[in-house]
Design a protein around this motif. Structure first.
Motif, PDB file in Angstrom:
ATOM      1  N   ARG A 258       0.831  -1.209   0.000  1.00 17.84           N
ATOM      2  CA  ARG A 258       0.000   0.000   0.000  1.00 17.84           C
ATOM      3  C   ARG A 258       0.861   1.254   0.000  1.00 17.84           C
ATOM      4  NH1 ARG A 258      -1.077   3.877   3.316  1.00 17.84           N
ATOM      5  NH2 ARG A 258       0.272   2.927   4.899  1.00 17.84           N
ATOM      6  N   LEU A 259       1.922   1.258   0.820  1.00 15.49           N
ATOM      7  CA  LEU A 259       2.739   2.460   0.983  1.00 15.49           C
ATOM      8  C   LEU A 259       3.465   2.831  -0.302  1.00 15.49           C
ATOM      9  CD1 LEU A 259       3.555   4.479   3.189  1.00 15.49           C
ATOM     10  CD2 LEU A 259       5.512   3.013   3.707  1.00 15.49           C
TER      11      LEU A 259
ATOM     12  N   HIS B  20       5.134  14.109   1.916  1.00 17.87           N
ATOM     13  CA  HIS B  20       5.561  15.504   1.797  1.00 17.87           C
ATOM     14  C   HIS B  20       6.414  15.886   3.005  1.00 17.87           C
ATOM     15  CE1 HIS B  20       2.884  16.074  -1.636  1.00 17.87           C
ATOM     16  NE2 HIS B  20       1.938  15.455  -0.940  1.00 17.87           N
ATOM     17  N   ASP B  21       7.024  17.046   2.928  1.00 16.62           N
ATOM     18  CA  ASP B  21       7.873  17.523   4.029  1.00 16.62           C
ATOM     19  C   ASP B  21       7.080  17.665   5.320  1.00 16.62           C
ATOM     20  OD1 ASP B  21       9.990  17.607   2.272  1.00 16.62           O
ATOM     21  OD2 ASP B  21       9.717  19.740   1.786  1.00 16.62           O
TER      22      ASP B  21
ATOM     23  N   THR C 286       0.295  11.407   0.201  1.00  9.19           N
ATOM     24  CA  THR C 286      -0.632  11.606  -0.900  1.00  9.19           C
ATOM     25  C   THR C 286      -0.548  10.427  -1.855  1.00  9.19           C
ATOM     26  OG1 THR C 286      -0.294  13.997  -0.761  1.00  9.19           O
ATOM     27  CG2 THR C 286      -1.329  13.153  -2.777  1.00  9.19           C
ATOM     28  N   PHE C 287      -1.693   9.966  -2.316  1.00  6.53           N
ATOM     29  CA  PHE C 287      -1.731   8.860  -3.271  1.00  6.53           C
ATOM     30  C   PHE C 287      -1.227   9.340  -4.633  1.00  6.53           C
ATOM     31  CE2 PHE C 287      -3.872   6.334  -6.553  1.00  6.53           C
ATOM     32  CZ  PHE C 287      -3.521   5.057  -6.150  1.00  6.53           C
ATOM     33  N   VAL C 288      -0.236   8.590  -5.179  1.00  5.16           N
ATOM     34  CA  VAL C 288       0.352   8.977  -6.463  1.00  5.16           C
ATOM     35  C   VAL C 288       0.326   7.835  -7.472  1.00  5.16           C
ATOM     36  CG1 VAL C 288       1.849  10.770  -5.499  1.00  5.16           C
ATOM     37  CG2 VAL C 288       2.664   8.393  -5.606  1.00  5.16           C
ATOM     38  N   GLY C 289      -0.325   6.737  -7.136  1.00  2.00           N
ATOM     39  CA  GLY C 289      -0.421   5.614  -8.067  1.00  2.00           C
ATOM     40  C   GLY C 289       0.931   4.965  -8.325  1.00  2.00           C
TER      41      GLY C 289
ATOM     42  N   PRO D 112      10.346   6.560   3.164  1.00  2.00           N
ATOM     43  CA  PRO D 112       9.589   5.318   3.382  1.00  2.00           C
ATOM     44  C   PRO D 112       8.758   4.906   2.170  1.00  2.00           C
ATOM     45  CG  PRO D 112       9.431   6.745   5.303  1.00  2.00           C
ATOM     46  CD  PRO D 112      10.087   7.548   4.221  1.00  2.00           C
ATOM     47  N   THR D 113       8.209   5.862   1.457  1.00  2.00           N
ATOM     48  CA  THR D 113       7.365   5.510   0.314  1.00  2.00           C
ATOM     49  C   THR D 113       8.193   4.965  -0.848  1.00  2.00           C
ATOM     50  OG1 THR D 113       7.441   7.846  -0.344  1.00  2.00           O
ATOM     51  CG2 THR D 113       5.528   7.115   0.913  1.00  2.00           C
TER      52      THR D 113
END
Length: 304
Positions: A33-34, A40-41, A46-49, A270-271
């Protein structure tokens, strides 16, 4: 008559199921999922696909490191695969022969490095191969090979090969024991019948023993693949997170570590780390899927 549900089975399975779910299944799902988000800072996600994966594979700032780690990982796997497993097969075949004195002692000695900490293994081999205080140059001098000594762990062209061979030395006992168990499980009647027919030991091995252990060799191959594409600890113990020199020993595991946690001037994400971890998972899953679909099915048909 309707049978009662075997509650006692559920009771015994519940602890393992809960532990696996809490520490394996749920973290894996959360990692998947992540990977579809960006941080963001401010800490807001935010979901970015698929943007993280596109950046990982195409953005020069990320793709160069990823593909370097991927290529190194493939080399690492191939070296271990074509050095470790043939040696394990040879050792297992020798130790499974009748009349070998001290076979159990040899098995213990070969398997012993597997039980040692990777940190200890890495530290010991750094001491052995060090050009300053290592003993390898002196040992090579005893047989007239001192001129061939090189700082193998410090050379970009040889560091990855050296670490691969250290991994072979440490873990060759695992495939050896698996193959050995498969070899001694072959009924003695089959071997004796072949000997009565006049077959030599070499002919018996290639025409009888080896075909009968092909499923085990397939299992050893896929375990080698999964283990080496998850490799991290040996590289980290010997070369650190930077995987030097000049990222020549960088694998997907160390690349993931730097991406997720950050290292020196590199800030952790992390993302993006989750995207790298998911990519590693998909690579391993694809390799396992190919093995079961193309190879395991053939082995099963061969067995029948």
């Amino acid at each position: 008559m309707k049978r009662a549900f075997p509650w006692h089975i559920a009771v015994f399975l519940a602890p393992a199921f809960l532990i696996y779910t809490a520490f394996s299944a749920l973290p894996l799902l959360d990692t998947l999922r992540l990977g579809f988000f960006t941080t963001h800072d401010s800490g807001h996600q935010t979901f970015v696909g698929l943007a993280n994966y596109i950046k990982l594979l195409t953005d020069p700032d990320w793709s160069a490191g990823f593909w370097n780690a991927m290529n190194n990982n493939i080399k690492f796997f191939l070296i271990v695969m074509f050095v470790q497993n043939p040696i394990a097969l040879l050792l297992a075949a020798l130790l499974s022969m009748h009349g070998v004195r001290g076979a159990k002692g040899y098995q213990t000695l070969i398997f012993l490095p597997t039980l040692l900490s990777v940190v200890i293994i890495g530290f010991i081999w750094q001491l052995i191969l060090s050009p300053l205080w290592g003993v390898s140059e002196k040992l090579m001098g005893f047989v007239g090979l001192a001129d061939y000594f090189q700082p193998w762990l410090g050379d970009e062209s040889s560091a990855l090969i050296t670490l691969s061979l250290i991994s072979v030395w440490q873990f060759v006992g695992v495939p050896m024991m698996l193959i050995y168990a498969s070899l001694i499980a072959i009924p003695d009647e089959i071997i004796e019948a072949a000997r009565i027919e006049g077959a030599s030991s070499w002919h018996i091995f290639w025409t009888i023993r080896l075909p009968l252990i092909l499923p085990t060799l397939g299992l050893v191959t896929i375990l080698t693949f999964v283990g080496n594409f998850n490799a991290f600890d040996l590289i980290y113990a010997v070369k650190g997170a930077i995987a030097g020199p000049n990222y020549s020993t960088d694998l997907l595991g160390t690349f993931f570590y730097r991406t997720f946690f950050g290292y020196q001037s590199q800030i952790g994400s992390p993302t993006m780390g989750a995207a790298v971890a998911t990519t590693m998972f998909l690579i391993i899953l694809s390799g396992v899927g190919v093995y079961f679909y193309f190879i395991q099915r053939k082995l099963q048909r061969f067995a029948f």
